[in-house]
Write a protein that holds these residues in place. Structure first.
Motif, mmCIF file in Angstrom:
data_model
loop_
_atom_site.group_PDB
_atom_site.id
_atom_site.type_symbol
_atom_site.label_atom_id
_atom_site.label_comp_id
_atom_site.label_asym_id
_atom_site.label_seq_id
_atom_site.Cartn_x
_atom_site.Cartn_y
_atom_site.Cartn_z
ATOM 1 N N ASP A 149 -28.340 -4.952 -0.271
ATOM 2 C CA ASP A 149 -27.505 -3.857 -0.789
ATOM 3 C C ASP A 149 -28.234 -2.528 -0.601
ATOM 4 O OD1 ASP A 149 -25.768 -2.284 -2.363
ATOM 5 O OD2 ASP A 149 -25.387 -3.964 -3.712
ATOM 6 N N ILE A 150 -27.520 -1.578 0.025
ATOM 7 C CA ILE A 150 -28.188 -0.280 0.257
ATOM 8 C C ILE A 150 -27.577 0.850 -0.582
ATOM 9 C CG2 ILE A 150 -28.962 -0.860 2.597
ATOM 10 C CD1 ILE A 150 -26.545 1.036 3.534
ATOM 11 N N HIS A 151 -26.696 0.505 -1.517
ATOM 12 C CA HIS A 151 -26.118 1.540 -2.375
ATOM 13 C C HIS A 151 -27.207 2.039 -3.335
ATOM 14 C CE1 HIS A 151 -22.487 -0.641 -1.104
ATOM 15 N NE2 HIS A 151 -21.879 0.520 -1.234
ATOM 16 N N ASP A 152 -27.418 3.344 -3.332
ATOM 17 C CA ASP A 152 -28.470 3.823 -4.244
ATOM 18 C C ASP A 152 -28.111 5.081 -5.015
ATOM 19 O OD1 ASP A 152 -28.656 5.706 -2.237
ATOM 20 O OD2 ASP A 152 -30.810 5.466 -1.908
ATOM 21 N N ILE A 153 -26.871 5.566 -4.851
ATOM 22 C CA ILE A 153 -26.536 6.828 -5.519
ATOM 23 C C ILE A 153 -26.619 6.660 -7.042
ATOM 24 C CG2 ILE A 153 -24.718 8.546 -5.876
ATOM 25 C CD1 ILE A 153 -23.844 8.099 -2.972
HETATM 26 C C1 B12 Z 1 -20.834 5.596 -1.633
HETATM 27 C C2 B12 Z 1 -20.481 4.187 -1.230
HETATM 28 C C3 B12 Z 1 -21.078 3.669 -0.074
HETATM 29 C C4 B12 Z 1 -22.157 4.423 0.707
HETATM 30 C C5 B12 Z 1 -23.500 4.204 -0.022
HETATM 31 C C6 B12 Z 1 -24.424 5.394 0.102
HETATM 32 C C7 B12 Z 1 -25.595 5.268 -0.809
HETATM 33 N N1 B12 Z 1 -26.705 5.823 -0.363
HETATM 34 O O1 B12 Z 1 -25.521 4.699 -1.902
HETATM 35 C C8 B12 Z 1 -22.072 3.716 2.089
HETATM 36 C C9 B12 Z 1 -21.061 4.444 2.923
HETATM 37 C C10 B12 Z 1 -23.385 3.600 2.855
HETATM 38 C C11 B12 Z 1 -21.489 2.354 1.673
HETATM 39 C C12 B12 Z 1 -21.637 1.199 2.420
HETATM 40 C C13 B12 Z 1 -20.974 0.021 2.120
HETATM 41 N N2 B12 Z 1 -20.075 -0.180 1.131
HETATM 42 CO CO1 B12 Z 1 -19.825 1.063 -0.329
HETATM 43 N N3 B12 Z 1 -19.198 2.201 -1.655
HETATM 44 C C14 B12 Z 1 -19.540 3.424 -1.982
HETATM 45 C C15 B12 Z 1 -18.683 3.903 -3.185
HETATM 46 C C16 B12 Z 1 -17.553 4.765 -2.631
HETATM 47 C C17 B12 Z 1 -19.369 4.681 -4.263
HETATM 48 C C18 B12 Z 1 -20.614 4.033 -4.906
HETATM 49 C C19 B12 Z 1 -21.271 5.068 -5.761
HETATM 50 O O2 B12 Z 1 -22.243 5.684 -5.366
HETATM 51 N N4 B12 Z 1 -20.664 5.350 -6.932
HETATM 52 C C20 B12 Z 1 -21.090 6.436 -7.824
HETATM 53 C C21 B12 Z 1 -22.173 5.983 -8.746
HETATM 54 C C22 B12 Z 1 -22.558 7.141 -9.675
HETATM 55 O O3 B12 Z 1 -21.657 4.928 -9.521
HETATM 56 P P1 B12 Z 1 -22.397 3.514 -9.642
HETATM 57 O O4 B12 Z 1 -23.060 3.163 -8.375
HETATM 58 O O5 B12 Z 1 -21.461 2.564 -10.251
HETATM 59 O O6 B12 Z 1 -23.579 3.818 -10.663
HETATM 60 C C23 B12 Z 1 -23.405 4.057 -12.043
HETATM 61 C C24 B12 Z 1 -23.403 2.779 -12.891
HETATM 62 O O7 B12 Z 1 -22.946 1.637 -12.200
HETATM 63 C C25 B12 Z 1 -24.811 2.667 -13.379
HETATM 64 N N5 B12 Z 1 -25.838 2.050 -12.524
HETATM 65 C C26 B12 Z 1 -25.902 1.956 -11.179
HETATM 66 N N6 B12 Z 1 -27.034 1.364 -10.797
HETATM 67 C C27 B12 Z 1 -27.728 1.075 -11.893
HETATM 68 C C28 B12 Z 1 -28.946 0.428 -12.063
HETATM 69 C C29 B12 Z 1 -29.432 0.198 -13.325
HETATM 70 C C30 B12 Z 1 -30.718 -0.486 -13.504
HETATM 71 C C31 B12 Z 1 -28.670 0.618 -14.460
HETATM 72 C C32 B12 Z 1 -29.151 0.349 -15.804
HETATM 73 C C33 B12 Z 1 -27.435 1.282 -14.291
HETATM 74 C C34 B12 Z 1 -26.976 1.497 -13.013
HETATM 75 O O8 B12 Z 1 -25.163 4.018 -13.597
HETATM 76 C C35 B12 Z 1 -24.657 4.798 -12.495
HETATM 77 C C36 B12 Z 1 -24.467 6.206 -12.924
HETATM 78 O O9 B12 Z 1 -23.358 6.369 -13.777
HETATM 79 C C37 B12 Z 1 -18.188 2.516 -3.749
HETATM 80 C C38 B12 Z 1 -16.882 2.567 -4.549
HETATM 81 C C39 B12 Z 1 -17.105 2.452 -6.054
HETATM 82 N N7 B12 Z 1 -16.063 2.517 -6.805
HETATM 83 O O10 B12 Z 1 -18.193 2.259 -6.531
HETATM 84 C C40 B12 Z 1 -18.113 1.678 -2.470
HETATM 85 C C41 B12 Z 1 -18.243 0.161 -2.560
HETATM 86 C C42 B12 Z 1 -19.290 -0.258 -3.553
HETATM 87 N N8 B12 Z 1 -18.671 -0.188 -1.208
HETATM 88 C C43 B12 Z 1 -18.120 -1.274 -0.751
HETATM 89 C C44 B12 Z 1 -18.378 -1.849 0.513
HETATM 90 C C45 B12 Z 1 -17.524 -3.028 0.897
HETATM 91 C C46 B12 Z 1 -19.369 -1.335 1.360
HETATM 92 C C47 B12 Z 1 -19.799 -1.905 2.721
HETATM 93 C C48 B12 Z 1 -19.914 -3.446 2.771
HETATM 94 C C49 B12 Z 1 -18.806 -1.384 3.778
HETATM 95 C C50 B12 Z 1 -19.012 -1.929 5.170
HETATM 96 N N9 B12 Z 1 -17.973 -2.529 5.683
HETATM 97 O O11 B12 Z 1 -20.066 -1.809 5.747
HETATM 98 C C51 B12 Z 1 -21.147 -1.225 2.938
HETATM 99 C C52 B12 Z 1 -22.302 -2.053 2.345
HETATM 100 C C53 B12 Z 1 -23.640 -1.718 2.880
HETATM 101 C C54 B12 Z 1 -24.705 -2.503 2.131
HETATM 102 N N10 B12 Z 1 -25.225 -3.559 2.743
HETATM 103 O O12 B12 Z 1 -25.031 -2.207 1.009
HETATM 104 C C55 B12 Z 1 -17.148 -1.882 -1.764
HETATM 105 C C56 B12 Z 1 -17.708 -3.134 -2.436
HETATM 106 C C57 B12 Z 1 -16.633 -4.185 -2.640
HETATM 107 C C58 B12 Z 1 -17.160 -5.431 -3.216
HETATM 108 N N11 B12 Z 1 -16.301 -6.051 -3.979
HETATM 109 O O13 B12 Z 1 -18.232 -5.887 -3.026
HETATM 110 C C59 B12 Z 1 -16.878 -0.665 -2.717
HETATM 111 C C60 B12 Z 1 -16.564 -1.041 -4.177
HETATM 112 C C61 B12 Z 1 -15.682 0.109 -2.105
HETATM 113 C C62 B12 Z 1 -14.371 -0.622 -2.224
HETATM 114 N N12 B12 Z 1 -13.602 -0.330 -3.260
HETATM 115 O O14 B12 Z 1 -14.073 -1.445 -1.397
HETATM 116 N N13 B12 Z 1 -20.828 2.458 0.489
#
Ligand code: B12
Length: 218
Positions: free
Chosen positions: A103-107
């Protein structure tokens, strides 16, 4: 400019995949004194959620998802750099954090790490695609109060469980609390795999970790 307009501009810059507009909106947020956490959670994160939904519905494709993520990163850089520092918790808890293997998601992880750092926690950020063994070795090496694991993909979530199993096998599970994060992670999952907590967002994580680290002091 109203706070609502600033948050909307942040959101729009991501859904329009516009890096320049994202930087400008973040700078405006800082200038106008909008709380960075508010700007991140109610501007940037909502924009990312929206493009994620568009992607899931097949309305946009990976290049657009990547461009939106790049715009978000530009805004976050500015917002996180300008986050007010200061806390009475300085140096009171050590957290090892990383995104699981595959997993490379790190935002989200980076937001959590930056906000914990700003709140005085000592952070060891292992980055993305972290192997099971590296998590275990880092727990042994850094002796953190808490291990945080992020997983954004349903098919990488099982790695969180594998890390917990490996911590048990190597007799270090009891030395550390495990908090999970990432959009697909639920309370049920936390219970099922024997983790301790779920960090729903950065604020929720900070509150939970402050409690955990206080408990550790007793
Ligand atoms: C941006 C994004 C990407 C970017 C990532 C860039 C990066 N440097 O992170 C890119 C374009 C590279 C990407 C790639 C992929 N993605 Co993407 N991505 C997203 C997206 C749109 C947003 C994620 C994000 O940053 N959210 C904003 C942050 C603030 O929210 P968050 O991550 O949830 O974090 C919050 C909490 O969860 C929590 N939290 C997070 N981490 C941690 C850790 C700890 C310890 C704690 C306590 C709390 C915590 O606090 C955070 C702040 O509030 C999501 C959609 C979504 N709804 O999430 C899809 C999503 C996650 N991606 C998805 C997919 C499918 C992919 C790919 C497989 C696409 C592909 N065909 O290649 C690849 C995977 C690559 C890989 N091997 O990881 C799917 C996953 C579906 C699933 N069921 O598994 C999603 C859900 C999109 C969708 N609806 O289809 N992606």
């Amino acid at each position: 400019m109203s706070e609502r307009k600033v948050l909307q501009d942040l959101l729009k810059s991501i859904t329009y995949y516009d890096e320049e507009a994202a930087s400008a909106a973040a700078e405006k947020a800082v200038e106008e004194g909008v709380d960075s956490i508010e700007a991140i959670e109610h501007g940037v994160a909502i924009g990312l959620k929206k493009i994620g939904e568009d992607y899931e519905r097949g309305e946009i494709f990976l290049p657009e998802l990547m461009m939106g993520a790049n715009a978000a990163q530009k805004a976050l850089k500015i917002l996180l750099e300008n986050m007010p520092q200061g806390s009475d918790y300085r140096g009171q808890g050590r957290i090892v954090i990383g995104t699981v293997e595959g997993d490379i998601h790190d935002i989200g992880k980076n937001i959590v790490a930056a906000m914990l750092r700003a709140n005085g926690f000592d952070i060891v950020d292992l980055g993305v695609d972290v192997s099971i063994q590296r998590f275990v070795d880092s727990v042994k090496k850094f002796k953190p109060d808490v291990l945080g694991m992020s997983a954004l993909l349903t098919n990488t979530m099982p790695k969180q469980e594998e890390v917990i199993q490996a911590l048990k096998r190597e007799n270090v599970r009891d030395s550390v609390r495990v908090i999970l994060g990432g959009v697909p992670v639920t309370e049920e999952w936390v219970k099922k795999i024997g983790a301790d907590d779920l960090g729903k967002d950065a604020m929720d994580t900070i509150q939970k970790l402050k409690k955990i680290c206080e408990i550790n002091e007793i």
